[in-house]
Write an enzyme that holds these catalytic residues in place. Sequence first.
Site, PDB file in Angstrom:
ATOM      1  N   HIS A 180       0.866  -1.186   0.000  1.00  0.00           N
ATOM      2  CA  HIS A 180       0.000   0.000   0.000  1.00  0.00           C
ATOM      3  C   HIS A 180       0.903   1.235   0.000  1.00  0.00           C
ATOM      4  O   HIS A 180       1.971   1.227   0.634  1.00  0.00           O
ATOM      5  CB  HIS A 180      -0.851   0.069   1.280  1.00  0.00           C
ATOM      6  CG  HIS A 180      -2.111  -0.741   1.246  1.00  0.00           C
ATOM      7  ND1 HIS A 180      -2.538  -1.484   2.332  1.00  0.00           N
ATOM      8  CD2 HIS A 180      -3.054  -0.907   0.291  1.00  0.00           C
ATOM      9  CE1 HIS A 180      -3.685  -2.076   2.034  1.00  0.00           C
ATOM     10  NE2 HIS A 180      -4.026  -1.743   0.798  1.00  0.00           N
ATOM     11  N   CYS A 280      -2.224   2.741   9.006  1.00  0.00           N
ATOM     12  CA  CYS A 280      -3.273   1.811   8.565  1.00  0.00           C
ATOM     13  C   CYS A 280      -4.491   1.866   9.489  1.00  0.00           C
ATOM     14  O   CYS A 280      -5.610   1.610   9.060  1.00  0.00           O
ATOM     15  CB  CYS A 280      -2.755   0.382   8.553  1.00  0.00           C
ATOM     16  SG  CYS A 280      -1.391   0.108   7.442  1.00  0.00           S
TER      17      CYS A 280
HETATM   18  N1  ARG Z   1      -4.052  -7.240   6.436  1.00  0.00           N
HETATM   19  C1  ARG Z   1      -4.389  -6.006   5.788  1.00  0.00           C
HETATM   20  C2  ARG Z   1      -4.344  -6.203   4.281  1.00  0.00           C
HETATM   21  O1  ARG Z   1      -3.465  -6.880   3.822  1.00  0.00           O
HETATM   22  C3  ARG Z   1      -3.483  -4.908   6.219  1.00  0.00           C
HETATM   23  C4  ARG Z   1      -3.867  -3.568   5.687  1.00  0.00           C
HETATM   24  C5  ARG Z   1      -2.893  -2.483   6.009  1.00  0.00           C
HETATM   25  N2  ARG Z   1      -3.427  -1.203   5.699  1.00  0.00           N
HETATM   26  C6  ARG Z   1      -2.751  -0.171   5.167  1.00  0.00           C
HETATM   27  N3  ARG Z   1      -3.368   0.963   5.045  1.00  0.00           N
HETATM   28  N4  ARG Z   1      -1.532  -0.299   4.722  1.00  0.00           N
HETATM   29  O2  ARG Z   1      -5.161  -5.720   3.553  1.00  0.00           O
END
Ligand code: ARG
Length: 287
Positions: A180, A280
Amino acid sequence: MTTNLDALVSPEAPVRTPVKRTILMCKPSYFTVVYRINPWMDPAVPTDTSLAVAQWQTLYDTYIGLGFDVHLIDPIDGLPDMVYAANGGFVIDNIAYGAAFTYEQRQPEGPAYMDWFRDNGFDVRAPKEINEGEGDFLLVGDVILAGTGFRSASHSHEEVSAIYGRPVITLNLVNPNFYHLDTAIAVLDTSPGSGNGHIAYLPSAFDEPSLAILRERYPDAVIVTEEDAAILGLNSYSDGYNVVIAARAKDFERQLRERGYNPIGVDLSELLLGGGGVKCCTLELRR
Ligand code: ARG
């Protein structure tokens, strides 16, 4: 007399001014790791939900202590990743662009967050394209930096540009550990005096054309170490002066201090098992 702390701030560091934030969070009451949709997640490694809740509570209390207006969405049993509220949408000018998740395990979160936005007076736009909200969209001054490569589809960048009428800059992510945009870039200061805005980033997370854009637009950026990035140190949240970061990101902490910020470390080791950190867990609500 100079205190030790003052000695760490370089004399040329700009004066940073905190701006009160309004954010949305989701308590990790049902947090666990039972599937693997990023390299950080391993269902074989046990998780401790009560520890996750306690660590998250420290983050919540830190934000309250900074004077933020913190809203909460109810967690839903069976949606363990809902704690990562940044992925629930993208909100500017009271318009909430909903999320459409890449992996089916998280797809029910999209409508859940859109219901919350609607119930709380936001103008909700249901997405046509796959996108994971503020995980991949970062507002920096007048422009939106938009990530693609692992999660949000590049077509969602056009959708966002049409909805908000702002320039969108596409950045290609190339390292699956930094899937991300908010794991590879931190927005630090967007005050008018900060030019294009001040950010921190991890160069190796981007392809060459994207890096060229970042270098040109943000010559003054903080470049974080691989070590700090490897504990999702970049996944931090700033109010323009106070920057809430991973407690273990020591070099990032030093760099922030030198640049006139007040870094505040919070330990979210349990939520790191799901591949997420401070940012996150934080979705900014811009009315
Ligand atoms: N387990 C989640 C996923 O893989 C983690 C999300 C992390 N969020 C972020 N904004 N980076 O989607």
